[in-house]
Every structure is written in structure tokens, then in C-alpha cells.
Design an enzyme around this catalytic site. Structure first.
Site, PDB file in Angstrom:
ATOM      1  CE1 TYR A 137      27.815 -41.101  39.144  1.00 46.67           C
ATOM      2  CE2 TYR A 137      28.347 -42.965  37.734  1.00 46.67           C
ATOM      3  CZ  TYR A 137      28.750 -41.909  38.520  1.00 46.67           C
ATOM      4  OH  TYR A 137      30.079 -41.666  38.667  1.00 46.67           O
ATOM      5  CE  LYS A 192      26.186 -28.651  49.475  1.00 39.51           C
ATOM      6  NZ  LYS A 192      27.326 -28.037  50.210  1.00 39.51           N
ATOM      7  CG  ASP A 224      30.486 -28.785  51.561  1.00 39.13           C
ATOM      8  OD1 ASP A 224      29.900 -29.597  52.321  1.00 39.13           O
ATOM      9  OD2 ASP A 224      30.213 -27.569  51.549  1.00 39.13           O
ATOM     10  CG  ASP A 248      32.617 -41.305  40.583  1.00 36.92           C
ATOM     11  OD1 ASP A 248      33.395 -42.263  40.435  1.00 36.92           O
ATOM     12  OD2 ASP A 248      32.591 -40.329  39.807  1.00 36.92           O
ATOM     13  CG  ASP A 252      38.617 -41.539  41.836  1.00 40.20           C
ATOM     14  OD1 ASP A 252      38.288 -42.741  41.911  1.00 40.20           O
ATOM     15  OD2 ASP A 252      38.950 -40.989  40.762  1.00 40.20           O
TER      16      ASP A 252
HETATM   17  C1  IPM Z   1      34.049 -45.725  38.981  1.00 34.13           C
HETATM   18  C2  IPM Z   1      34.190 -45.066  37.638  1.00 34.13           C
HETATM   19  C3  IPM Z   1      32.867 -45.179  36.892  1.00 34.13           C
HETATM   20  C4  IPM Z   1      31.833 -44.424  37.705  1.00 34.13           C
HETATM   21  C5  IPM Z   1      32.899 -44.696  35.445  1.00 34.13           C
HETATM   22  C6  IPM Z   1      33.966 -45.412  34.639  1.00 34.13           C
HETATM   23  C7  IPM Z   1      31.561 -44.822  34.761  1.00 34.13           C
HETATM   24  O1  IPM Z   1      34.599 -43.746  37.782  1.00 34.13           O
HETATM   25  O2  IPM Z   1      33.784 -46.944  39.016  1.00 34.13           O
HETATM   26  O3  IPM Z   1      34.205 -45.050  39.987  1.00 34.13           O
HETATM   27  O4  IPM Z   1      31.691 -43.204  37.561  1.00 34.13           O
HETATM   28  O5  IPM Z   1      31.153 -45.055  38.505  1.00 34.13           O
HETATM   29 MG    MG Z   2      35.057 -43.186  39.778  1.00 35.26          MG
END
Ligand code: IPM
Ligand code: MG
Length: 357
Positions: A137, A192, A224, A248, A252
Site C-alpha cells: 500500500y 504467502k 490462499d 484488506d 471483507d
Molecule cells: C478498507 C478500504 C480501504 C483499503 C480503501 C478505501 C483505500 O478498502 O479500509 O479496507 O483498501 O484499506
Molecule cells: Mg477494504
């Protein structure tokens, strides 16, 4: 003494959900001074930058930041440095918020919201600890250039740099072990290492830190495989510690196990205990202004703020109990609605939490 809290609603549904969390914080009658400032696309429209200097200065001089969400398709064409996402990345970097706690909890009342079978997810309570200020990042160099070598020499190529320093891995590993100590005592480090040098160092350092935590059971998993195990047997996990990019993606995935991303708070802390608290979901511009967004993730983020940055466990627990009460009373915003429950608006959900408080 009053604690200053920077309130940054952002874009999309940000204003609506933050408003409800602010009502809850205000109702507690704590010595807090809440100061609002624009961030994201809203700030770009007002001041020409997604993270204006005054907003950053307010955040840095506050005990904690309560953040809504940023982003809207209408800013997608802007150069990267002016896009709303730069606000959250800039705050993380400038404040050194390296430790991102993303719990994924399945509330018993919402067991049907998950797309997985109830027996796979019921009772799910896992914590993802994502390193937030390093990795690909922020690694330099990065850019788009003409490839200087290789099979595609001379063509345009994009490149980014994945990198982690030893002390950077060490400090997040310590927090991972300490979080596991307070929970079920199991830490899974995700990397990884079969492919990446960065991950090999990550694994070596985490293994070394483990010697200081003999009471925590450490395992390592490739990312993975972790993605697969999260949908196969998510309850096998207690705490997952991982880098910025893998965290990240996996966070999710983990949030969706609960079926209700509208319920999940998060905390991002720096070494001084300053923190930024935000719902795990985004700005949802498609439903902005309709008064239907779920404010509970933001309200629960305010609870995390009280717990981690102000050390006020009692008030945090009060908010969490109020949220559980409205759920058991059958109140649901549209994202978690199912037949037999009562559909309510964003504001009505806020009213119910206040009443339960
Ligand atoms: C998160 C989001 C952010 C990230 C984006 C909006 C930059 O996806 O907080 O997970 O990738 O960290
Ligand atoms: Mg995110």
C-alpha cells in the site's frame, strides 16, 4: 478534563450514520468535545483536497477520530491524489495508525443473514488484526513507466513495492499475541511465504515473537488457503494477524461471513493509543440520502472508541448492550431485514438505541 473527538462524516451515507453515533455519544453525558470536519469527496468539493490540512490537524490533535466513510463514483476520474480514498490512507499514514482491528461477529439474531449454513457460522467471533501502514500500500518505489527490462521491455508497466521492516512486523505481531491472550489464545499468522520474500521475513519474525507468548498457540497459513478455510470452517479461527493487502481482502471476506457488513465496527490504533474508528462498510452512494442505511456499525465503532482510546469499558459495554437489545426487539434496517422482523429507518434505529440506553 474534556476529550476532543474529531468527527469526520465523509461521503455517501457517512453523514446519516455518523449523526446517529453522535446522538448516542452525546446521550452518555461524557466529558467529550465533538468537532466536525469535512473529509473525502465532500472535502475535495469544499477545499480542493480529500484531506485538507485543517481536517488532518484536527484529527492529530484529538484523542480519537470517529470516521464515517468516503468515496463516490463521481470522483473516480480524478487523479489518484485527489480521490476520496486518499483521505483515509493519508490519515492512517500521518497518524501512524498501524494496527487495524476488524472483528467479525455473528449476532445470534442475524444467523440467517449469512449466505453460509447456520451450523458453519453460528457463534462466529473472530478478529482480524491487519497491519495498516506498510506493505504494498505504501511501499516505494511505485509508478507507471516504460519497462526497463524483461520480456515486455519498452512497454508501459505498472509496479508497486511490497516491503516490511522487521520492527514493523514485530510490533503488529505483539498486538496479535496480546489480543489472542484476551480471547481464546489462538493466533493464526497469514502470509504467502511460499512465494514472497516479504512473507518469509514476516513468518520468521512472528515465530520469533511467539517465544514471548508461550500461552498462545501460533499457526501459520498461506493467504490462499486462509481464504478457503474462512468459508470452509471460519469458527476454527480466533485471531488472524496479517499484512495490509492480505488483511484488506480477508477482512471483507470475513465480514460477509456474518452476512451483515452493516453491523461491523473497526478500530485503527497508533502506538500512543490514538485511534480512528469507522464502520467496516463503505460510503454506499447508491443508497445515500434515503435514510435507510444501517447506523449500527458506526454506533458500535463509537463503543470501540470509548473502550480503546478513552479506556471507558463501562460506556462501551452500555452501547453494545443497547445494540443487542434493539436486535432482540426485532428492529432491522433494510440490509438485515427478514420476514417477521420490523423494518426501520436509519433515524428510527438511532432512536431505538437511545431508548435502550
Ligand atoms: C478498507 C478500504 C480501504 C483499503 C480503501 C478505501 C483505500 O478498502 O479500509 O479496507 O483498501 O484499506
Ligand atoms: Mg477494504
Amino acid at each position: 478534563m474534556s476529550h476532543r473527538i474529531a468527527v469526520l462524516p465523509g461521503d455517501g451515507i457517512g453523514h446519516e450514520i455518523i449523526e446517529q453515533a453522535v446522538r448516542v455519544l452525546t446521550a452518555l453525558n461524557l466529558p467529550l468535545t465533538l468537532e466536525h470536519a469535512p473529509v473525502g469527496g465532500t472535502a475535495f468539493d469544499l477545499h480542493g483536497h480529500p484531506l485538507p490540512p485543517a481536517t488532518l490537524a484536527l484529527a492529530q490533535s484529538s484523542a480519537a477520530v470517529l470516521f464515517g466513510a468516503v468515496g463516490d463514483w463521481k470522483y473516480d476520474k480524478l487523479p489518484r491524489e485527489h480521490r476520496p480514498e486518499q483521505a483515509i490512507l493519508g490519515l492512517r499514514k500521518a497518524m501512524g495508525l498501524f494496527a487495524n482491528f476488524r472483528p467479525a461477529i455473528l449476532y445470534p439474531e442475524l444467523a440467517n443473514a449469512s449466505s453460509l449454513k447456520p451450523e458453519v457460522v453460528s457463534g462466529l467471533d473472530l478478529l482480524i488484526l491487519r497491519e495498516l501502514t506498510g506493505d504494498i500500500y505504501f511501499g516505494q518505489p511505485r509508478g507507471i513507466r516504460n519497462a526497463p527490462d524483461g520480456a515486455f521491455k519498452g512497454e508501459r508497466e505498472g509496479f508497486d513495492t511490497m516491503r516490511y521492516a522487521e520492527s514493523e512486523i514485530r510490533r503488529i505481531a505483539h498486538l496479535g499475541f496480546q489480543a489472542a491472550q484476551k480471547r481464546q489464545g489462538r493466533l493464526c499468522s497469514v502470509d504467502k511465504a511460499n512465494v514472497l520474500e516479504t512473507s518469509q521475513l514476516w513468518r520468521d519474525v512472528v515465530t520469533d515473537v511467539a517465544r514471548e507468548y508461550p500461552d498462545v498457540e501460533l499457526s501459520h497459513m498461506y493467504v490462499d488457503n486462509a481464504a478457503m478455510q474462512l468459508v470452509r470452517a471460519p469458527k476454527a479461527f480466533d485471531v488472524i494477524v496479517t499484512g495490509n493487502l492480505f488483511g484488506d481482502i480477508l477482512s471483507d471476506e470475513a465480514s460477509m461471513l456474518t452476512g451483515s457488513i452493516g453491523m461491523l465496527p473497526s478500530a485503527s490504533l497508533n502506538a500512543a493509543g490514538q485511534g480512528l474508528y469507522e464502520p467496516s462498510h463503505g460510503s454506499a452512494p447508491d443508497i445515500a440520502g434515503q435514510g435507510i442505511a444501517n447506523p449500527l456499525a458506526t454506533i458500535l465503532s463509537a463503543a470501540m472508541l470509548l473502550r480503546y482510546s478513552l479506556n471507558d469499558e463501562a460506556s462501551a459495554s452500555r452501547i453494545e448492550a443497547a445494540v443487542r437489545k434493539v436486535l432482540s426487539d426485532g428492529l432491522r434496517t433494510v440490509d438485515i431485514f427478514e420476514p417477521g422482523t420490523t423494518k426501520v429507518s436509519t433515524a428510527a434505529m438511532g432512536d431505538a438505541v437511545l431508548a435502550a440506553l
